[in-house]
Design a protein around this motif. Sequence first.
Motif, PDB file in Angstrom:
ATOM      1  N   GLY A 238       0.847  -1.254  -0.204  1.00  0.00           N
ATOM      2  CA  GLY A 238      -0.013   0.120   0.160  1.00  0.00           C
ATOM      3  C   GLY A 238       0.987   1.189   0.007  1.00  0.00           C
ATOM      4  N   ASP A 239       2.314   1.266   0.774  1.00  0.00           N
ATOM      5  CA  ASP A 239       2.923   2.482   0.726  1.00  0.00           C
ATOM      6  C   ASP A 239       3.385   2.425  -0.519  1.00  0.00           C
ATOM      7  OD1 ASP A 239       2.505   3.041   3.463  1.00  0.00           O
ATOM      8  OD2 ASP A 239       4.000   1.582   4.093  1.00  0.00           O
ATOM      9  N   VAL A 240       3.862   1.559  -1.429  1.00  0.00           N
ATOM     10  CA  VAL A 240       4.411   1.701  -2.675  1.00  0.00           C
ATOM     11  C   VAL A 240       3.167   2.439  -3.462  1.00  0.00           C
ATOM     12  CG1 VAL A 240       5.208   0.674  -4.805  1.00  0.00           C
ATOM     13  CG2 VAL A 240       5.991  -0.125  -2.555  1.00  0.00           C
ATOM     14  N   PHE A 241       2.155   1.950  -3.409  1.00  0.00           N
ATOM     15  CA  PHE A 241       1.100   2.663  -4.391  1.00  0.00           C
ATOM     16  C   PHE A 241       0.837   4.215  -3.958  1.00  0.00           C
ATOM     17  CE2 PHE A 241      -0.495  -1.719  -5.039  1.00  0.00           C
ATOM     18  CZ  PHE A 241      -0.911  -1.677  -6.436  1.00  0.00           C
ATOM     19  N   GLY A 242       0.805   4.413  -2.851  1.00  0.00           N
ATOM     20  CA  GLY A 242       1.109   5.845  -2.421  1.00  0.00           C
ATOM     21  C   GLY A 242       1.984   6.539  -3.000  1.00  0.00           C
ATOM     22  N   ALA A 243       3.230   5.814  -2.922  1.00  0.00           N
ATOM     23  CA  ALA A 243       4.356   6.590  -3.639  1.00  0.00           C
ATOM     24  C   ALA A 243       4.227   6.751  -4.934  1.00  0.00           C
ATOM     25  CB  ALA A 243       5.896   5.698  -3.201  1.00  0.00           C
ATOM     26  N   LEU A 244       3.877   5.827  -5.815  1.00  0.00           N
ATOM     27  CA  LEU A 244       3.423   5.756  -7.300  1.00  0.00           C
ATOM     28  C   LEU A 244       2.575   6.785  -7.451  1.00  0.00           C
ATOM     29  CD1 LEU A 244       3.351   2.034  -7.873  1.00  0.00           C
ATOM     30  CD2 LEU A 244       5.362   3.437  -8.477  1.00  0.00           C
ATOM     31  N   ALA A 245       1.524   7.123  -6.756  1.00  0.00           N
ATOM     32  CA  ALA A 245       0.482   8.050  -6.943  1.00  0.00           C
ATOM     33  C   ALA A 245       1.164   9.498  -7.041  1.00  0.00           C
ATOM     34  CB  ALA A 245      -0.767   7.878  -6.128  1.00  0.00           C
ATOM     35  N   GLU A 246       2.103   9.811  -5.691  1.00  0.00           N
ATOM     36  CA  GLU A 246       2.607  11.106  -5.623  1.00  0.00           C
ATOM     37  C   GLU A 246       3.737  11.359  -6.793  1.00  0.00           C
ATOM     38  OE1 GLU A 246       1.583  13.822  -4.053  1.00  0.00           O
ATOM     39  OE2 GLU A 246      -0.102  12.490  -2.878  1.00  0.00           O
ATOM     40  N   THR A 247       4.469  10.289  -7.021  1.00  0.00           N
ATOM     41  CA  THR A 247       5.271  10.393  -7.968  1.00  0.00           C
ATOM     42  C   THR A 247       4.837  10.794  -9.559  1.00  0.00           C
ATOM     43  OG1 THR A 247       6.971   8.937  -6.819  1.00  0.00           O
ATOM     44  CG2 THR A 247       7.221   9.073  -9.232  1.00  0.00           C
ATOM     45  N   ALA A 248       3.849  10.115  -9.775  1.00  0.00           N
ATOM     46  CA  ALA A 248       3.218  10.459 -11.085  1.00  0.00           C
ATOM     47  C   ALA A 248       2.631  11.609 -11.161  1.00  0.00           C
ATOM     48  CB  ALA A 248       2.110   9.388 -11.366  1.00  0.00           C
ATOM     49  N   ALA A 249       1.828  12.197 -10.210  1.00  0.00           N
ATOM     50  CA  ALA A 249       1.392  13.539 -10.024  1.00  0.00           C
ATOM     51  C   ALA A 249       2.462  14.738 -10.284  1.00  0.00           C
ATOM     52  CB  ALA A 249       0.514  13.641  -8.800  1.00  0.00           C
ATOM     53  N   THR A 250       3.556  14.408  -9.386  1.00  0.00           N
ATOM     54  CA  THR A 250       4.562  15.303  -9.439  1.00  0.00           C
ATOM     55  C   THR A 250       5.431  15.433 -10.769  1.00  0.00           C
ATOM     56  OG1 THR A 250       4.926  14.972  -7.071  1.00  0.00           O
ATOM     57  CG2 THR A 250       6.622  16.147  -8.252  1.00  0.00           C
ATOM     58  N   ALA A 251       5.506  14.374 -11.526  1.00  0.00           N
ATOM     59  CA  ALA A 251       6.110  14.220 -12.831  1.00  0.00           C
ATOM     60  C   ALA A 251       5.238  15.062 -13.701  1.00  0.00           C
ATOM     61  CB  ALA A 251       6.469  12.610 -13.155  1.00  0.00           C
ATOM     62  N   ALA A 252       4.013  14.697 -13.875  1.00  0.00           N
ATOM     63  CA  ALA A 252       3.044  15.320 -14.887  1.00  0.00           C
ATOM     64  C   ALA A 252       3.183  16.784 -14.726  1.00  0.00           C
ATOM     65  CB  ALA A 252       1.548  14.709 -14.631  1.00  0.00           C
ATOM     66  N   LEU A 253       3.236  17.293 -13.422  1.00  0.00           N
ATOM     67  CA  LEU A 253       3.177  18.652 -13.138  1.00  0.00           C
ATOM     68  C   LEU A 253       4.484  19.189 -13.634  1.00  0.00           C
ATOM     69  CD1 LEU A 253       1.583  18.876  -9.566  1.00  0.00           C
ATOM     70  CD2 LEU A 253       0.767  19.735 -11.714  1.00  0.00           C
ATOM     71  N   VAL A 254       5.468  18.608 -13.449  1.00  0.00           N
ATOM     72  CA  VAL A 254       6.752  19.033 -13.628  1.00  0.00           C
ATOM     73  C   VAL A 254       6.843  19.288 -15.373  1.00  0.00           C
ATOM     74  CG1 VAL A 254       9.489  18.672 -13.961  1.00  0.00           C
ATOM     75  CG2 VAL A 254       8.297  18.413 -11.766  1.00  0.00           C
ATOM     76  N   CYS A 255       6.292  18.129 -16.151  1.00  0.00           N
ATOM     77  CA  CYS A 255       6.419  18.258 -17.453  1.00  0.00           C
ATOM     78  C   CYS A 255       5.586  19.440 -18.007  1.00  0.00           C
ATOM     79  CB  CYS A 255       5.577  16.856 -18.174  1.00  0.00           C
ATOM     80  SG  CYS A 255       7.131  15.588 -17.644  1.00  0.00           S
ATOM     81  N   LEU A 256       4.415  19.757 -17.300  1.00  0.00           N
ATOM     82  CA  LEU A 256       3.632  20.869 -17.836  1.00  0.00           C
ATOM     83  C   LEU A 256       4.179  22.236 -17.369  1.00  0.00           C
ATOM     84  CD1 LEU A 256       0.144  19.358 -16.357  1.00  0.00           C
ATOM     85  CD2 LEU A 256       0.904  19.549 -18.566  1.00  0.00           C
ATOM     86  N   ALA A 257       5.221  22.266 -16.498  1.00  0.00           N
ATOM     87  CA  ALA A 257       5.835  23.308 -16.300  1.00  0.00           C
ATOM     88  C   ALA A 257       6.829  23.730 -17.265  1.00  0.00           C
ATOM     89  CB  ALA A 257       6.365  23.463 -15.050  1.00  0.00           C
ATOM     90  N   LEU A 258       7.326  22.765 -18.111  1.00  0.00           N
ATOM     91  CA  LEU A 258       8.388  22.779 -19.029  1.00  0.00           C
ATOM     92  C   LEU A 258       7.796  23.519 -20.478  1.00  0.00           C
ATOM     93  CD1 LEU A 258      10.049  19.413 -18.599  1.00  0.00           C
ATOM     94  CD2 LEU A 258      10.891  21.544 -17.442  1.00  0.00           C
ATOM     95  N   GLY A 259       8.724  24.321 -21.324  1.00  0.00           N
ATOM     96  CA  GLY A 259       8.272  24.462 -22.520  1.00  0.00           C
ATOM     97  C   GLY A 259       7.701  25.950 -22.550  1.00  0.00           C
TER      98      GLY A 259
END
Length: 259
Positions: A238-259
Amino acid sequence: MTSLNSHGLRFAFGTLTVLPVRVTRWDRGAARAGMLCAPLAGLVVGVLAAVPGSLLLWAGAGPLLAAVASAAVPAALTRGLHLDGLADTADGLGSGKPADDALRIMKQSDIGPFGVITLLFVLLAQVAVLQQLYAQGWAHGAAAAVVSAVVARLALTLASRRGVPAARPEGLGAAVASTVPVAGAAAVSLVVVAACAGAGALFGGYGALRHGLAAVAACVVAELLLRHCVRRFGGVTGDVFGALAETAATAALVCLALG
């Protein structure tokens, strides 16, 4: 099938949010349907996160306060479980200990230095990106909040696919591990990426490309973390699932900040 879909929606919202939804079935079939529906739960969380940020901007507040509000809502709607999972996973990975010892560290109620540092930088990154996008207009910030929340739950769908084992015989990880067919996970991924690109199309052709690529990049980053966790812990928790969710959310946001 209709009944199973209903139970799946209940499973998704009942386990991934604090919304008052009663989980009526807790078996492999319901878990499979629930994890396939996980991005829908993310959509609701994202919309609810975008509302206060947008309202604050309309009321005259600055983009930073709007960003903090939008970052706080997903944490509140999950009782902080995803952030807690991220911190515990960081402590387990950072310990450098064998799988059994690392899993024992992750089950402890306290948070170690790796967890604190990871939470600090992840939340700072999320707020920084949302502030940047809200400064461009409420629609940019709102779209980012929705996309990041949907992609975060898509990462859980992908992590529940067949072939990914559970690290423990109990807990949420064991309940959903290897329940989702690979074809089903791929189909949901295509729908989510297309939906994210469609949301980005509100800002033109480049917006569609950027939002679609952000969803893809988030899945790739989450997949890399998933594989590392499976190697280190022997499977997902369950902890890994939480880490995956936050990691994916942060990665998406960082990509949206580029360009």
